[in-house]
Design a protein around this motif. Structure first.
Motif, PDB file in Angstrom:
ATOM      1  N   MET A   1       0.839  -1.211   0.000  1.00 23.18           N
ATOM      2  CA  MET A   1       0.000   0.000   0.000  1.00 23.18           C
ATOM      3  C   MET A   1       0.868   1.254   0.000  1.00 23.18           C
ATOM      4  N   GLN A   2       1.667   1.440  -1.033  1.00 22.36           N
ATOM      5  CA  GLN A   2       2.584   2.576  -1.065  1.00 22.36           C
ATOM      6  C   GLN A   2       1.886   3.889  -1.431  1.00 22.36           C
ATOM      7  N   SER A   3       0.585   3.821  -1.700  1.00 19.31           N
ATOM      8  CA  SER A   3      -0.172   5.034  -2.009  1.00 19.31           C
ATOM      9  C   SER A   3      -0.723   5.709  -0.766  1.00 19.31           C
ATOM     10  N   LEU A   4      -0.519   5.133   0.419  1.00 20.44           N
ATOM     11  CA  LEU A   4      -1.104   5.678   1.646  1.00 20.44           C
ATOM     12  C   LEU A   4      -0.641   7.109   1.912  1.00 20.44           C
ATOM     13  N   ALA A   5      -1.614   7.977   2.190  1.00 22.05           N
ATOM     14  CA  ALA A   5      -1.313   9.356   2.588  1.00 22.05           C
ATOM     15  C   ALA A   5      -1.631   9.584   4.063  1.00 22.05           C
ATOM     16  N   VAL A   6      -2.512   8.754   4.634  1.00 21.70           N
ATOM     17  CA  VAL A   6      -2.895   8.861   6.048  1.00 21.70           C
ATOM     18  C   VAL A   6      -2.769   7.484   6.678  1.00 21.70           C
ATOM     19  N   LEU A   7      -1.974   7.403   7.750  1.00 24.85           N
ATOM     20  CA  LEU A   7      -1.800   6.142   8.478  1.00 24.85           C
ATOM     21  C   LEU A   7      -1.885   6.421   9.970  1.00 24.85           C
ATOM     22  N   ASP A   8      -2.902   5.866  10.611  1.00 21.64           N
ATOM     23  CA  ASP A   8      -3.148   6.103  12.032  1.00 21.64           C
ATOM     24  C   ASP A   8      -2.944   4.793  12.796  1.00 21.64           C
ATOM     25  N   LEU A   9      -1.854   4.722  13.556  1.00 19.02           N
ATOM     26  CA  LEU A   9      -1.511   3.524  14.323  1.00 19.02           C
ATOM     27  C   LEU A   9      -1.452   3.824  15.820  1.00 19.02           C
ATOM     28  N   GLY A  10      -2.198   4.796  16.274  1.00 18.45           N
ATOM     29  CA  GLY A  10      -2.182   5.179  17.681  1.00 18.45           C
ATOM     30  C   GLY A  10      -2.533   4.029  18.603  1.00 18.45           C
ATOM     31  N   GLN A  11      -1.757   3.872  19.685  1.00 23.40           N
ATOM     32  CA  GLN A  11      -1.984   2.860  20.727  1.00 23.40           C
ATOM     33  C   GLN A  11      -1.840   1.428  20.216  1.00 23.40           C
ATOM     34  N   CYS A  12      -1.150   1.225  19.099  1.00 28.26           N
ATOM     35  CA  CYS A  12      -0.806  -0.134  18.662  1.00 28.26           C
ATOM     36  C   CYS A  12       0.494  -0.516  19.368  1.00 28.26           C
ATOM     37  N   THR A  13       0.366  -1.063  20.535  1.00 32.05           N
ATOM     38  CA  THR A  13       1.508  -1.203  21.446  1.00 32.05           C
ATOM     39  C   THR A  13       2.509  -2.269  21.029  1.00 32.05           C
ATOM     40  N   GLU A  14       2.159  -3.144  20.094  1.00 32.61           N
ATOM     41  CA  GLU A  14       3.073  -4.205  19.668  1.00 32.61           C
ATOM     42  C   GLU A  14       4.042  -3.758  18.581  1.00 32.61           C
ATOM     43  N   LEU A  15       3.867  -2.562  18.055  1.00 30.96           N
ATOM     44  CA  LEU A  15       4.716  -2.089  16.962  1.00 30.96           C
ATOM     45  C   LEU A  15       5.991  -1.468  17.511  1.00 30.96           C
ATOM     46  N   ASP A  16       7.093  -1.648  16.774  1.00 31.00           N
ATOM     47  CA  ASP A  16       8.366  -1.068  17.196  1.00 31.00           C
ATOM     48  C   ASP A  16       9.123  -0.535  15.989  1.00 31.00           C
ATOM     49  N   ASP A  17      10.451  -0.528  16.067  1.00 28.00           N
ATOM     50  CA  ASP A  17      11.277   0.103  15.043  1.00 28.00           C
ATOM     51  C   ASP A  17      11.091  -0.507  13.659  1.00 28.00           C
TER      52      ASP A  17
END
Length: 626
Positions: free
Chosen positions: A262-278
């Motif tokens: 999905m390289q066309s994404l202009a808006v990405l909201d990952l708030g409070q996704c606690t499992e994500l890291d670097d």
């Protein structure tokens, strides 16, 4: 009228009938929304609402089964439906028959919000009749945005029915839906169940409309990496907006795959996704070069290593890194301002680094030199931020509309008023890289007793000293009131801010001022605020022990646009203030008088019974000797 703000336009419409008629021009109402918390009870009120012909209508938690709804349908919809572009029934108790009658008349709708409308889907009878389906298909053909958030009784059958009458949907929101993410083998019977809402059914809809779907909101659902991977591999799907707030099952594996496809994404909201890291942030920086909005608030596993790669997102305009505790200022400076000659994020307009405890003056100075287009800056609970930061913000960020120093206890009157000599005289130089004092028990011993790490702190300090010297040589006094475009100023818990600087605040267009827990602010400051900031609509002075009736009476008498007032825990406030509110504040919508010892329950009850425009009154333990 088109050259003034909405608040000023409201004032101008009260001058005379001619100006009132001018304020009703449809060209002036394109961005205004009519919000009804209860339906008008008389024909006169309904006619007054209809006359404006607003293009956006919100019926917020309204009982749609009453006779008032029938009156509203017969009189209001005939007039408003022609120009109505968006309709929100969020939380309203609307029956299927009422819904069909209402929506079938609105043939210009482009946005429909049915969030929390449990009564509409509870019976399962919505759109059962072919005639109703035909009516809504003709009416909703232009709908591009559909919101079905937090509907408890949504099933595969009901979902298929509602999206079936909206054939051209481009933006779909299912946030908070009780979706099942198990495979179809786990269920017996037909693929479209009348009892269960499955993501497999949603995925089928996405595959059928992949060429037109641009936005998807799956926040607060149990979606996991397997389904994220299947979503990413849908043929022809090129989303521009994806929101996965509080999706705790999503990990780096799913997000890495998503970013590749999905390289066309202009808006990405990952708030409070606690499992994500670097790993996720590296994938974002490497693949999503069209990204304009990124929310990583609460993603606490993100560290310095990946943050320094943010400068690759050259189109980024909004960044939220709130509560990312592990990020050091040096890494943030590289990510925002660039490195090795690469340009920084000069297009950025919104930056939120609240609750990032290591943010300090040095970082703020650096971003001020690069991010001149900032309009929203949130530095709440950044304990290393002080008066030097205030000065550079005033000097360079002239377009700011929102500025928050909440809980920044090093911000004082000197910084607010531009007294640079006093700032340098009281500056502390015995702080570490994070702007925190070394001699503290709150820091681990390895942070207190350690060898210097290369020359990075020395270089950073020398750069900061050079910038401070440059500011010292500048004879101009940078007062915070020079931020002419400011609309919101938050000084909550700035305990060193006193009447001296608050009295000097002068704004013509400031809408909101927060002075909660500023113990040195008194009535003198409020008297000055009422005279110097006539446009104020929101004022919070909760837990200001020196605030009493004298200052609040001036505020009530002078600030005619006041909509929200918070005076909770102000023990010097008495019934005199409540009585003046009853007489003067014709536009007040929200009032908080909780824990005010000298205010009696009888006075609040009188206010509630007579001021119908008051939507919310907080009155916990009023008059109690707690």
């Amino acid at each position: 009228m088109q050259y003034v703000s909405v608040s000023d336009r409201k004032e101008l419409s009260r001058v005379n009938k001619t100006w009132y008629e001018a304020s009703l021009d449809p060209r002036l109402l394109q961005d205004t929304v009519v919000v009804l918390h209860s339906l008008p009870s008389s024909a006169e009120e309904t006619a007054r609402i209809c006359r404006r012909r607003h293009p956006h209508l919100t019926l917020d938690y309204v009982d749609g089964s009453s006779s008032a709804m029938q009156l509203f349908l017969t009189q209001c919809c005939d007039v408003m439906s022609v120009n109505l572009h968006s309709l929100s029934l969020k939380g309203s108790n609307v029956t299927p028959n009422t819904f069909v009658t209402l929506v079938s008349q609105c043939r210009s709708l482009t946005s429909l919000d049915l969030s929390c409308c449990n009564s509409l889907f509870m019976t399962g009878q919505l759109l059962e009749k072919p005639l109703e389906v035909a009516q809504l298909e003709a009416a909703l053909v232009q709908v591009r945005e559909l919101k079905l958030d937090s509907i408890r009784y949504l099933s595969d059958v009901m979902f298929s029915r509602i999206v079936g009458v909206c054939p051209n949907v481009e933006r779909l929101s299912l946030a908070g839906s009780q979706m099942s993410f198990h495979s179809s083998a786990a269920y017996s019977g037909p693929s479209k169940s009348s009892c269960i809402f499955t993501f497999q059914n949603v995925l089928g809809f996405i595959e059928a409309h992949s060429s037109q779907l641009t936005s998807l909101d799956l926040s607060r659902t149990a979606i996991n990496d397997i389904w994220i991977g299947m979503l990413a591999e849908v043929s022809g799907l090129q989303l521009q907006e994806l929101r996965l707030v509080c999706c705790r099952e999503v990990t780096n594996t799913g997000m890495t795959m998503l970013c590749r496809h999905m390289q066309s994404l202009a808006v990405l909201d990952l708030g409070q996704c606690t499992e994500l890291d670097d790993e996720t942030l590296y994938a974002i920086s490497r693949n999503l070069h069209e990204l304009r909005f990124l929310n990583l608030a609460g993603c606490r596993c993100i560290s310095n290593n990946s943050v320094s790669s943010l400068y690759k997102l050259q189109r980024l305009e909004t960044l939220n890194m709130s509560a990312c505790y592990s990020i050091a200022p040096t890494a943030m400076m590289i990510g925002l301002c660039g490195k090795n000659g690469s340009p920084g994020l000069s297009h950025m307009t919104h930056l939120d680094v609240s609750c990032c405890s290591y943010v300090n003056d040095e970082m703020v100075i650096s971003i001020c030199a690069v991010l001149h287009a900032l309009r929203h800056l949130d530095l709440a609970s950044c304990f290393g931020v002080g008066d030097i930061s205030v000065q550079f913000i005033v000097k360079y960020l002239k377009q700011l509309r929102y500025l928050s120093f909440a809980w920044c206890k090093n911000v004082t009157d000197n910084g607010m008023m531009g007294y640079i000599d006093n700032i340098l005289q009281h500056a502390h130089h015995d702080h570490d890289d994070g702007g925190l004092c070394k001699c503290t028990r709150s820091q681990h011993s390895s942070l207190i007793f350690r060898r210097p790490s290369k020359n990075e702190p020395v270089e950073a300090s020398s750069k900061m000293n050079a910038l401070i010297d440059d500011r010292k040589n500048d004879s101009h006094v940078y007062h915070i009131s020079e931020l002419l475009h400011l609309r919101v100023l938050n000084l909550t818990a700035c305990i060193k801010v006193t009447d001296i600087s608050v009295k000097e605040l002068r704004y013509l267009e400031l809408k909101s001022l927060y002075l909660t827990m500023c113990p040195q602010v008194s009535d003198e400051a409020l008297v000055a605020v009422s005279r110097n900031i006539p446009s104020l609509e929101t004022l919070h002075v909760s837990k200001c022990g020196k605030v009493g009736d004298r200052g609040l009476l001036e505020v009530i008498d002078r600030l005619n646009r006041l909509k929200s007032l918070n005076i909770s825990n102000c023990n010097a406030v008495t019934n005199r203030t409540i009585e003046r509110l009853f007489v003067k504040c014709g536009r007040l919508r929200e009032l908080d008088v909780s824990f005010c010892r000298e205010v009696t329950p009888e006075a609040i009850e009188m206010l509630e019974n007579n001021l119908t425009h008051l939507c919310c009154i907080q009155k916990r333990l009023v008059g109690s000797s707690f």
